[in-house]
Design an enzyme around this catalytic site. Structure first.
Site, PDB file in Angstrom:
ATOM      1  N   ASN A   7       0.871  -1.174   0.000  1.00  0.00           N
ATOM      2  CA  ASN A   7       0.000   0.000   0.000  1.00  0.00           C
ATOM      3  C   ASN A   7       0.912   1.229   0.000  1.00  0.00           C
ATOM      4  O   ASN A   7       1.493   1.583   1.022  1.00  0.00           O
ATOM      5  CB  ASN A   7      -0.886  -0.027   1.248  1.00  0.00           C
ATOM      6  CG  ASN A   7      -1.873   1.119   1.282  1.00  0.00           C
ATOM      7  OD1 ASN A   7      -1.850   2.007   0.426  1.00  0.00           O
ATOM      8  ND2 ASN A   7      -2.744   1.118   2.279  1.00  0.00           N
ATOM      9  N   ARG A  88      -2.360  -2.007  -3.636  1.00  0.00           N
ATOM     10  CA  ARG A  88      -3.659  -1.397  -3.352  1.00  0.00           C
ATOM     11  C   ARG A  88      -3.801  -0.112  -4.173  1.00  0.00           C
ATOM     12  O   ARG A  88      -2.946   0.777  -4.110  1.00  0.00           O
ATOM     13  CB  ARG A  88      -3.750  -1.042  -1.867  1.00  0.00           C
ATOM     14  CG  ARG A  88      -5.046  -0.382  -1.559  1.00  0.00           C
ATOM     15  CD  ARG A  88      -5.039   0.287  -0.220  1.00  0.00           C
ATOM     16  NE  ARG A  88      -6.335   0.896   0.008  1.00  0.00           N
ATOM     17  CZ  ARG A  88      -6.553   1.869   0.871  1.00  0.00           C
ATOM     18  NH1 ARG A  88      -5.573   2.340   1.590  1.00  0.00           N
ATOM     19  NH2 ARG A  88      -7.745   2.371   1.017  1.00  0.00           N
ATOM     20  N   HIS A 177     -13.049   1.841   0.101  1.00  0.00           N
ATOM     21  CA  HIS A 177     -12.928   0.780   1.129  1.00  0.00           C
ATOM     22  C   HIS A 177     -13.443  -0.566   0.620  1.00  0.00           C
ATOM     23  O   HIS A 177     -13.805  -1.440   1.409  1.00  0.00           O
ATOM     24  CB  HIS A 177     -13.755   1.110   2.399  1.00  0.00           C
ATOM     25  CG  HIS A 177     -13.254   2.268   3.188  1.00  0.00           C
ATOM     26  ND1 HIS A 177     -14.109   3.104   3.853  1.00  0.00           N
ATOM     27  CD2 HIS A 177     -12.015   2.705   3.465  1.00  0.00           C
ATOM     28  CE1 HIS A 177     -13.406   4.033   4.487  1.00  0.00           C
ATOM     29  NE2 HIS A 177     -12.126   3.808   4.266  1.00  0.00           N
ATOM     30  N   ARG A 236     -13.518  14.411   7.825  1.00  0.00           N
ATOM     31  CA  ARG A 236     -14.364  14.688   6.650  1.00  0.00           C
ATOM     32  C   ARG A 236     -15.814  14.856   7.088  1.00  0.00           C
ATOM     33  O   ARG A 236     -16.277  14.168   7.990  1.00  0.00           O
ATOM     34  CB  ARG A 236     -14.299  13.539   5.643  1.00  0.00           C
ATOM     35  CG  ARG A 236     -12.947  13.331   5.028  1.00  0.00           C
ATOM     36  CD  ARG A 236     -13.028  12.258   3.935  1.00  0.00           C
ATOM     37  NE  ARG A 236     -11.705  11.749   3.644  1.00  0.00           N
ATOM     38  CZ  ARG A 236     -11.395  10.447   3.639  1.00  0.00           C
ATOM     39  NH1 ARG A 236     -12.322   9.540   3.874  1.00  0.00           N
ATOM     40  NH2 ARG A 236     -10.164  10.069   3.374  1.00  0.00           N
ATOM     41  N   GLU A 379      -7.512  -6.036   4.787  1.00  0.00           N
ATOM     42  CA  GLU A 379      -7.394  -5.690   3.374  1.00  0.00           C
ATOM     43  C   GLU A 379      -6.153  -6.329   2.758  1.00  0.00           C
ATOM     44  O   GLU A 379      -6.149  -6.725   1.598  1.00  0.00           O
ATOM     45  CB  GLU A 379      -7.329  -4.163   3.226  1.00  0.00           C
ATOM     46  CG  GLU A 379      -8.648  -3.498   3.571  1.00  0.00           C
ATOM     47  CD  GLU A 379      -8.533  -2.022   3.858  1.00  0.00           C
ATOM     48  OE1 GLU A 379      -8.087  -1.678   4.978  1.00  0.00           O
ATOM     49  OE2 GLU A 379      -8.880  -1.214   2.988  1.00  0.00           O
TER      50      GLU A 379
END
Ligand code: AMP
Length: 393
Positions: A7, A88, A177, A236, A379
């Site tokens: 990642n 990723r 996601h 956010r 993940e």
């Protein structure tokens, strides 16, 4: 077979090496502050963490050190033992419905999609190129955060904006996601032992999103054109009235970049509480009687419940709900508040079962109409699985 799950961020590179198909983690770590003063890296091996300073002018420097560490720690004797590298990728838009082996054309498409993920896709491209140069014989695979959401129907992913914004500018819901949602939804249907399951996955971390999944396929998700849609997150805002943006730009002379910074980095839990984007700090603030912390948590919880209710109707009832990521896996109090607000649906919390952090567990009572679980996400293993599947055919 050894597979690396990678990642790459603009100044960081996280990795995890697996022995496949056993899915055994051999070594993991993170390189930080790449291209910035004070760069360093941390390696986790046999349950021990070691941090070291290093000069990391580029991602290539990080990959070079990674290879040296793999050899020094007897993980590999030769580079050719690394058969696959899974990367990723945050934004695959509607170009990739599943993971793909990376060739020049794929790399160009990922790069061309940078305007939709300006912080993430360029970093991924740098990471892919660095690994290609250092470990050229490994099969490189792109695993997209968006591909799980490609099964959404047009009526779900289109906004009520001029249709040309979609055809000419690719403005639509893409979600994010996806790798986490897919992992947790798969795990949930294994637990339920039901093929035609209807589940809701709540990925509540610093970023947060909720996905409605029917028979293993995404039906709807809360993130949108960008990750700044849906839930209240650490910094956010999630869903807001779009007209607030031009209104505040006129009132305060903010530029598009200024307002983008506010809605992405200064809003959410941080914006409302004025204290922190971290839910642990917000929970501590509540204990100290801070009213804005309490308000921030209430708004956070309410939004999660709104989405669960919406997806309950969309799916025409659900079999199970899963909580994952930092808050979903660890915040006993936030899970409790969410589940208590779902009592009209016949959901009943078991407080003792809910007293769990970071561990797979049923958290509702046996007579609850909908079973709720904590399922730690993974993940990295999904990336390793997809990469392995290309090599093993
Ligand atoms: P993530 O983005 O998945 O790493 O999640 C980060 C969020 O998880 C932050 O808001 C943290 O406060 C929250 N978190 C992590 N550990 C805990 C914990 N033990 N209790 C409550 N929240 C936690």
């Amino acid at each position: 077979m050894k597979i690396l799950s990678v990642n790459a961020g603009s100044s960081s590179l996280k990795f995890q090496m697996y022995e496949m198909p056993e899915e055994k983690v051999l070594i993991s770590g993170v390189f930080e502050r790449i291209g910035i003063n004070g760069s360093c890296y941390t390696i986790k091996l046999n349950g021990e963490k070691v941090s070291k300073d290093a000069i990391l002018n580029s991602h290539k420097d990080a990959v070079k050190i990674l290879v040296e560490e793999l050899i020094a720690n007897n993980i590999i004797a030769d580079l050719n033992e690394i058969k696959g590298i899974g990367h990723r990728i945050v934004q695959g838009a509607d170009k990739f419905e599943s993971s793909v082996v990376i060739n020049d054309e794929v790399l160009k498409t990922i790069s061309d999609l940078s305007s939709l993920a300006p912080l993430h896709n360029p970093a991924a491209v740098i990471g892919i190129e660095a690994f290609k140069e250092m470990i050229p014989n490994a099969v490189a695979v792109a695993v997209f955060d968006t591909s799980f959401h490609q099964t959404m129907e047009e009526e779900t992913y289109l906004y009520a904006l001029p249709y040309e914004w979609y055809t000419d500018y690719q403005v639509r819901k893409y979600g994010a996601h996806g790798t986490s949602h897919k992992y947790v939804a798969n795990r949930l249907s294994d637990i339920l032992n039901k093929k035609d399951s209807k589940v809701i996955v709540c990925h509540l971390g610093n970023g947060g999103s909720i996905t409605a999944v029917k028979n293993g396929k995404c039906v709807d998700t809360s993130m949108g054109f960008t990750p700044n849609a849906g839930l209240v997150m650490g910094t956010r805002c999630g869903d807001i009235d779009a007209s607030i943006i031009p209104y505040m730009m006129q009132k305060t002379n903010m530029t598009p970049q200024d307002i983008d910074n506010v809605i992405n980095k200064k809003s959410g839990l941080l914006g409302i509480s004025g204290v922190s984007s971290d839910s642990r700090d917000v929970e501590n603030g509540i204990k100290e009687g801070n009213k804005r912390c309490l308000l921030a948590e209430k708004i956070f919880v309410r939004r999660v419940v709104d989405y669960i209710a919406k997806y309950y109707v969309l799916l025409n009832g659900v079999d199970a709900i899963a909580f994952t990521a930092g808050i979903g896996e660890n915040s006993i109090t936030i899970r409790k508040q969410i589940i208590e607000k779902l009592s009209i649906l016949g959901v009943e919390l078991d407080e003792e079962r809910n007293n769990v952090r970071g561990k797979e567990q049923l958290i509702t009572a046996d007579n609850s109409k909908i079973a709720c679980y904590v399922i730690p996400t993974d993940e990295e293993v999904m990336i390793a699985r997809d990469t392995y599947s290309f090599i093993e055919g």
